[in-house]
Design a protein around this motif. Structure first.
Motif, PDB file in Angstrom:
ATOM      1  N   GLN A  87       1.606  82.549  -3.029  1.00  0.00           N
ATOM      2  CA  GLN A  87       0.480  82.062  -3.838  1.00  0.00           C
ATOM      3  C   GLN A  87       0.308  80.547  -3.666  1.00  0.00           C
ATOM      4  N   LEU A  88       1.440  79.829  -3.626  1.00  0.00           N
ATOM      5  CA  LEU A  88       1.348  78.378  -3.459  1.00  0.00           C
ATOM      6  C   LEU A  88       0.750  77.991  -2.111  1.00  0.00           C
ATOM      7  N   VAL A  89       1.213  78.680  -1.054  1.00  0.00           N
ATOM      8  CA  VAL A  89       0.696  78.371   0.293  1.00  0.00           C
ATOM      9  C   VAL A  89      -0.807  78.637   0.328  1.00  0.00           C
ATOM     10  N   GLU A 109      -8.494  78.883  10.976  1.00  0.00           N
ATOM     11  CA  GLU A 109      -7.735  78.428   9.811  1.00  0.00           C
ATOM     12  C   GLU A 109      -6.856  79.545   9.249  1.00  0.00           C
ATOM     13  N   ALA A 110      -7.348  80.788   9.342  1.00  0.00           N
ATOM     14  CA  ALA A 110      -6.535  81.912   8.854  1.00  0.00           C
ATOM     15  C   ALA A 110      -5.296  82.080   9.734  1.00  0.00           C
ATOM     16  N   GLN A 111      -5.433  81.786  11.028  1.00  0.00           N
ATOM     17  CA  GLN A 111      -4.265  81.859  11.913  1.00  0.00           C
ATOM     18  C   GLN A 111      -3.231  80.820  11.492  1.00  0.00           C
ATOM     19  N   ARG A 116       1.797  79.485   8.814  1.00  0.00           N
ATOM     20  CA  ARG A 116       2.465  78.697   7.791  1.00  0.00           C
ATOM     21  C   ARG A 116       3.222  79.617   6.827  1.00  0.00           C
ATOM     22  N   MET A 117       2.568  80.739   6.474  1.00  0.00           N
ATOM     23  CA  MET A 117       3.210  81.689   5.562  1.00  0.00           C
ATOM     24  C   MET A 117       4.484  82.235   6.211  1.00  0.00           C
ATOM     25  N   ALA A 118       4.396  82.598   7.500  1.00  0.00           N
ATOM     26  CA  ALA A 118       5.569  83.166   8.180  1.00  0.00           C
ATOM     27  C   ALA A 118       6.697  82.138   8.248  1.00  0.00           C
ATOM     28  N   ILE A 119       6.360  80.888   8.596  1.00  0.00           N
ATOM     29  CA  ILE A 119       7.391  79.858   8.769  1.00  0.00           C
ATOM     30  C   ILE A 119       7.986  79.446   7.416  1.00  0.00           C
ATOM     31  N   ARG A 120       7.118  79.197   6.433  1.00  0.00           N
ATOM     32  CA  ARG A 120       7.596  78.660   5.159  1.00  0.00           C
ATOM     33  C   ARG A 120       8.169  79.736   4.233  1.00  0.00           C
ATOM     34  N   VAL A 121       7.453  80.887   4.149  1.00  0.00           N
ATOM     35  CA  VAL A 121       7.859  81.888   3.160  1.00  0.00           C
ATOM     36  C   VAL A 121       8.841  82.898   3.753  1.00  0.00           C
ATOM     37  N   LEU A 122       8.448  83.500   4.895  1.00  0.00           N
ATOM     38  CA  LEU A 122       9.272  84.575   5.461  1.00  0.00           C
ATOM     39  C   LEU A 122      10.578  84.024   6.026  1.00  0.00           C
ATOM     40  N   LEU A 123      10.469  82.893   6.736  1.00  0.00           N
ATOM     41  CA  LEU A 123      11.669  82.351   7.382  1.00  0.00           C
ATOM     42  C   LEU A 123      12.298  81.210   6.584  1.00  0.00           C
ATOM     43  N   GLY A 124      11.567  80.672   5.622  1.00  0.00           N
ATOM     44  CA  GLY A 124      12.122  79.632   4.750  1.00  0.00           C
ATOM     45  C   GLY A 124      12.443  78.323   5.456  1.00  0.00           C
ATOM     46  N   PHE A 125      11.730  77.995   6.539  1.00  0.00           N
ATOM     47  CA  PHE A 125      11.992  76.738   7.242  1.00  0.00           C
ATOM     48  C   PHE A 125      11.261  75.592   6.536  1.00  0.00           C
TER      49      PHE A 125
END
Ligand code: HEM
Length: 437
Positions: A87-89, A109-111, A116-125
């Motif tokens: 939700q934050l992203v 932009e959706a890409q 960003r969602m995959a890197i920040r949320v899924l992988l937590g980088f």
């Protein structure tokens, strides 16, 4: 007589040419799929190559221990923990879109958003924003060349793809090492943590190479598909203002959107989202009419008959999701965007298991489908409750289906915020996301 003979020869020649073309097409498409695996995986990777399927190499054979790991990564508890970060992203992205003085290219932009969602949320980088932008460009270069012919010459697509993969793997290795140091003794909060921990529990500690391949494949699976569906969702909300208004009414009824148009404070929860029936119908209808992936490959394990044709064991076959949705007898007026077809009163998808399969079917069905649906639902809620958006071109763009369904010119849209804080980037967003590492 002579002419009839010539016509027959010409018809036979055309038939032969068609057969040769189809054979070549199948051979090339199989080659390209094999190449996709070769391109995403490093040769030193020891993870199993799938048998009897063209599925993800990361997953390997059905019943493999990794399947159990993946069921944890996408479990209810895991999704609940990803939800506030997703939700934050999304909120942060919509704020940036609204503060942009010009119209934006929604598909592009959706890409970026799904990456960003995959890197920040899924992988937590916790990669800094500038580095993330650079990584995204390299990632695009990688994806654009994944399906190129295996010709390793300077400036060839294949060489560019391999070079991009090397840069990506370097960046991922750095991020994984930093994460491994930071997460020691902390709670596990993302898919990569779960992958590392669960593999240890199964006595299969993953090497750095396997972790890099695993993360790259997770990004690959999530990125283009979810970006395609997000773009289609925005396009349909633009085309059907009545659907958007009905969605807003549902949000108002659940206290998520106040009658003045001001968005409700606080974060969403999974049970709140599952209570939004119309939202579910909208997402389902977007996925029916604009399914991102055309279909999938399978190897025939047992000879079977279909409509009087025998399909022998060992053949490679392709199942088409798009054609299934187009021809399934359960759907009335197949070309009409009508979310209510999935309402409790009509439930057009209730008959038959294989009429509606945007995420594939059988044992190799999409493992990230709940995460993808969650992402799309949050995007729809945030769009409906915090944004006003208008098409910036005179007509809607043409749609192309390759490599995933998307608008040819990307869909140009001007976004405006609904509330007074809309154009400010909130500092707590970055703080919360980096706290996950
Ligand atoms: C709207 C978004 C998405 C769509 C439409 C979609 C669609 C699909 C489809 C159709 C397949 C099956 C392909 C086949 O039959 O061979 C698949 C497989 C897969 N998807 Fe998704 N997907 C989406 C998002 C995601 C996300 C967010 C993830 C997780 C990060 C993910 C992870 C996977 C994995 C790991 C597989 C391979 C499963 C296996 O081979 O056993 N997908 N997806």
């Amino acid at each position: 007589m002579l002419f009839e003979g010539l016509e027959l020869v010409s018809a036979l020649a055309t038939l032969a040419a068609c057969l040769v073309s189809v054979t070549l097409l199948l051979a090339v498409s199989q080659q390209l799929w094999q190449l996709r695996w070769a391109a995403t995986r490093d040769k030193s990777c020891k993870l199993p190559i799938p048998k009897g399927s063209m599925g993800f190499p990361l997953i390997g054979e059905t019943g493999h221990w990794l399947l159990q790991v993946f069921s944890k990564i996408f479990s209810h508890e895991a999704l609940e923990s990803y939800l506030p970060k997703i939700q934050l992203v999304i909120q942060d992205t919509l704020r940036a879109w609204s503060s942009h003085p010009e119209a934006i290219n929604v598909y592009q932009e959706a890409q970026k958003l799904t990456f960003r969602m995959a890197i920040r949320v899924l992988l937590g980088f916790s990669i800094p924003e500038e580095d993330l932008g650079h990584l995204f460009e390299v990632y695009q270069q990688f994806v654009e060349n994944v399906f190129s012919l295996p010709v390793d010459l300077p400036f060839s697509g294949y060489r560019r793809g391999i070079q991009a993969r090397q840069i990506l793997q370097k960046g991922l290795e750095k991020a994984i090492r930093e994460k491994l140091q930071c997460t020691q003794g902390k709670d596990y909060s993302d898919a990569l943590d779960l992958l590392i921990e669960s593999s240890k529990e199964h006595g299969k500690e993953m090497t750095m190479q396997e972790l890099k391949d695993g993360t790259l494949e997770l990004i690959f699976a999530a990125y283009a598909t979810t970006a395609s569906a997000s773009t289609s969702l925005i396009m349909q909300l633009l085309k059907h203002p009545a659907v958007l208004e009905k969605l807003r009414e549902e949000l108002r009824a659940h206290g998520i959107l106040h009658s003045g148009g001001c968005p409700c404070e606080g974060t969403l929860r999974l049970d709140t989202l599952s209570g939004l029936r119309y939202l579910d119908c909208v997402i389902k209808e977007v996925m029916r009419l604009f399914t991102p992936i055309s279909g999938g490959y399978r190897t025939v394990l047992q000879t079977f008959e279909l409509d009087g044709f025998q399909i022998p064991k060992g053949w490679s076959v392709m199942y088409s999701i798009r054609d299934t949705h187009d021809t399934a007898p359960v759907f009335k007026d197949v070309n009409v965007f009508d979310p209510d077809r999935f309402s409790q009163a009509r439930s057009e998808d209730k008959d038959g298991r294989f009429h509606y399969l945007p995420f594939g079917g059988g044992v190799r069905t999409c493992l990230g489908k709940h995460l993808a649906k969650l992402f799309l639902k949050v995007l729809a809620v945030e769009l409906a409750s915090t944004s006003r958006f208008e098409l910036a071109t005179r007509t809607f763009p043409r749609i192309t289906l390759v490599p995933v369904l998307h608008p040819v010119d990307g869909l140009s849209v001007k976004f405006f915020g609904l509330d007074s804080n809309q154009n400010k980037i909130l500092p707590e967003t970055e703080a919360m996301l980096s706290a996950t590492v």
